[in-house]
Design an enzyme around this catalytic site. Sequence first.
Site, PDB file in Angstrom:
ATOM      1  CE  LYS A 108      -9.074   7.555 -18.438  1.00 55.78           C
ATOM      2  NZ  LYS A 108     -10.308   8.335 -18.138  1.00 55.78           N
TER       3      LYS A 108
ATOM      4  CG  ASN B  53      -8.936 -10.487 -14.725  1.00 59.26           C
ATOM      5  OD1 ASN B  53     -10.015 -10.561 -14.137  1.00 59.26           O
ATOM      6  ND2 ASN B  53      -8.089 -11.495 -14.773  1.00 59.26           N
TER       7      ASN B  53
ATOM      8  CD  GLU C  11      -2.182   4.159  -5.608  1.00 60.21           C
ATOM      9  OE1 GLU C  11      -1.662   4.755  -4.667  1.00 60.21           O
ATOM     10  OE2 GLU C  11      -1.667   4.097  -6.738  1.00 60.21           O
TER      11      GLU C  11
ATOM     12  CG  PHE D 168      -1.538  -1.341   1.518  1.00 61.66           C
ATOM     13  CD1 PHE D 168      -2.327  -2.004   0.593  1.00 61.66           C
ATOM     14  CD2 PHE D 168      -1.246  -1.977   2.715  1.00 61.66           C
ATOM     15  CE1 PHE D 168      -2.816  -3.275   0.868  1.00 61.66           C
ATOM     16  CE2 PHE D 168      -1.736  -3.242   2.993  1.00 61.66           C
ATOM     17  CZ  PHE D 168      -2.529  -3.895   2.066  1.00 61.66           C
TER      18      PHE D 168
ATOM     19  CD  GLN E 162      -6.213  -3.575  -6.960  1.00 64.34           C
ATOM     20  OE1 GLN E 162      -6.423  -3.113  -5.846  1.00 64.34           O
ATOM     21  NE2 GLN E 162      -5.005  -3.717  -7.443  1.00 64.34           N
TER      22      GLN E 162
ATOM     23  CB  ILE F 175       1.791  -5.157  -4.423  1.00 62.30           C
ATOM     24  CG1 ILE F 175       0.958  -4.363  -5.431  1.00 62.30           C
ATOM     25  CG2 ILE F 175       3.264  -4.872  -4.642  1.00 62.30           C
ATOM     26  CD1 ILE F 175       1.064  -2.845  -5.237  1.00 62.30           C
ATOM     27  N   GLY F 176      -0.526  -7.976  -4.814  1.00 64.15           N
ATOM     28  CA  GLY F 176      -1.948  -8.259  -4.582  1.00 64.15           C
ATOM     29  C   GLY F 176      -2.801  -7.672  -5.693  1.00 64.15           C
TER      30      GLY F 176
END
Length: 759
Positions: A720, A650, A724, A242, A657, A468-469
């Site tokens: 894009k 995907n 986050e 993060f 996310q 990172i996940g």
Amino acid sequence: MANAAAPAPEANMGEPAPRLDARLKVTGEARYASDFPVGNPAFACLVTSTIAKGRITQFDLADARTVPGVLDILTYENASDLKHVPFGSASTSTQELGPQIDHEGQIIAVLLADTFEAAQDAAGRVRVTYAAETPSATFGAQGLTEDDATKVSERIKEAPAAGDVEAALAAADVTIDEEYATPTQHHNPIELFTTTCVWHDNRLTVYEPSQFVYGLKNSTAKKLGIDPAQVRVVNPFVGGAFGSKGQMTPRTGLIALAAKRLNRPVKLVASRDQGFTIATYRAETRHRIRLGAKADGKLVGYSHEGWEISSRRDPYCVAGVEDSTRLYAFGAVGTKVTIVHADRNTPGFMRSPPVVPYIYALETAMDELAVKLRMDPVEFRRINDTMTDPVSGKPYSSRSLMQCYAQAGDAFGWKQRNAQPGSMRDGDWLIGWGCATALYPTHVATATARVRLTSDGKVRVQTAAHEIGNGAYTVIGQMAAEQLGVPLAAASVELGDSDLPPAMVAGGSNTTASTCSAVLKACTAIREKLARAATTANDGPLAGRNPGEVTLKDGGLAAADDATEKLDDVFKRLGVSVIEEYAEFAPEGVKPDAVKSLYAGKGAMTGGPKGKKLMYAMGAEFVEVRINATTREIRVPRMVGAFAAGRLMNTRTVHSQLMGGMIWGIGSALHEATEIDKRNARYVNDNLADYMVPVNADVEEVKIILVPEEDHDVNPVGIKGLGELANVGTAAAVSNAVYHATGIRIRKLPIRIEHILEA
Ligand code: MOS
């Protein structure tokens, strides 16, 4: 099969392929940095300062040395070979071992022993005498100093401004002038901050969770004063980061030095509480926002002043006005960012660093102004929607904010809302409905990749990007498989090793766009080679066809007229068994040597407000809160978010996310805060029991809507980033819903029961 977690793709969206690394992760086979076995390791334990400001006057190490198995103790008195690395992209902090103490929890000694238990025992026996001074912990303390961020920070060279904001606000029909506050937050990745260092033939291998293996490789070399070619960083999986694992922290150089001194591998797994002070955190912020509008709801002026806590040494700031000022047709704009230096460790990037605090403040202010205008908050945003940057006049490359509001609003049932605060009630529960905008700058960075195709249709992609996940293995594999016309199962992907071709930091949500652009380029080169061989042959089924129209599909080559040739046959024509292409991608507008600098651990990232057009992903978030009329307990029974972010690789990883982001947003709104003891500038709740995050019982229904969007300006693959995006609007949406439920406006996060009771 499509389901809620793996939505059926719409236009410009990829299949919800399960993660390539899913099995490794759920079976525990995925190897995290500290899982790598090394021969005969020594174990390290850190000693950290118990004061926040002052000097070490004496170490007494005698008792520590009596512990059987103790091998070495590093302190500033014997670890002075380490070099200074400047603050910035290379390093989170310029913190040294001592004797000066700049914050509580600063590393002051490293204990090394044959076993972890011995190192820990000895660490507890180190006696330190300090000359302590009174620290300044946070806003409101005596002894803070301030800097204008534009004078000292790389992040913001010029404060965004347009027109005469004072005159515009003075002439507005309706204005608000309010202050907002956000707390200190710590990342708390489940994978702790670990470092394992092994020297072999004067070459150092570092196993450390990192969002930027090339950055860590080069920074570690600088810290040790050696050639970067001597350092390799290995880290195929990151167990949560993060932002906390994006740059080098002080521990890495120390462990590398310890391994050198002992001539033996050294392993450090820092404790959970040490993680609060040896890495970074999201800085506490304050905001003053003034917004003005005409009676018809048209904005005329926006002034945003931000204050951000940093350490004494380093000028960290996020300066979110760079993004917030682009969001609506504000009219005149004025901004200022002030860095407030306290006796704290240096803060750092944490998921959506600039926009989380600044958009929380702006989107709460927007709600307040809508209330004052007696206007529906969605309508207020529609009136002020824009395709043009109010600061620079540049156009947006694409912007689908109002489509997001329309779709999320319909799914939520926003039309049934009674605007009167406190008017919607279900027995003992006050119901509040709120909304807010999410936005995140679309970043694209330098990236390189090596792609190999074999005659049997197997694909291997190598790039030093990071899992990172985020689903990096999967989406990178999807891009290569799609371009080379093979099933995803035929693709293998290697990441997280600085011996692979470099990729940028897994930060700023750039990974998918940047690495897929490099993969696309390498695959295009492979396709061209094969197409040329197939079409220039005298006798083949594709002979004489236009090579530019030949595509790779179903494990072969296909011409526009559907004539095909098997991959294996084209390889035979070429007389090779493997084709391997290396490609470098540099986004428009970066310096010509940007890829060279990526090899040196720097690279370049562009996008957001920086290019010829404004590039942003956007979303609309709606939240229902229920607040008990008596106890003021706050629940969040449902949330709906609709997001548009260009091409989606995907829909499963995207859904995950975005849902994870909104859940984190509940935490920002209602739970997360690092409490600080103001007398000692010491974190109080530095453990997972007292640091509150949302758990299953706090999260009920989260509906994610993917809004199709196409954008050919952002980068060659039209992607894009959105890792986050979704946690950006949630805190304001919850806060606005709390107001709607109660009529009480709370301008400080997190919102807790006591804040509503006190009001
Ligand atoms: Mo993210 S905070 O940009 O690593």
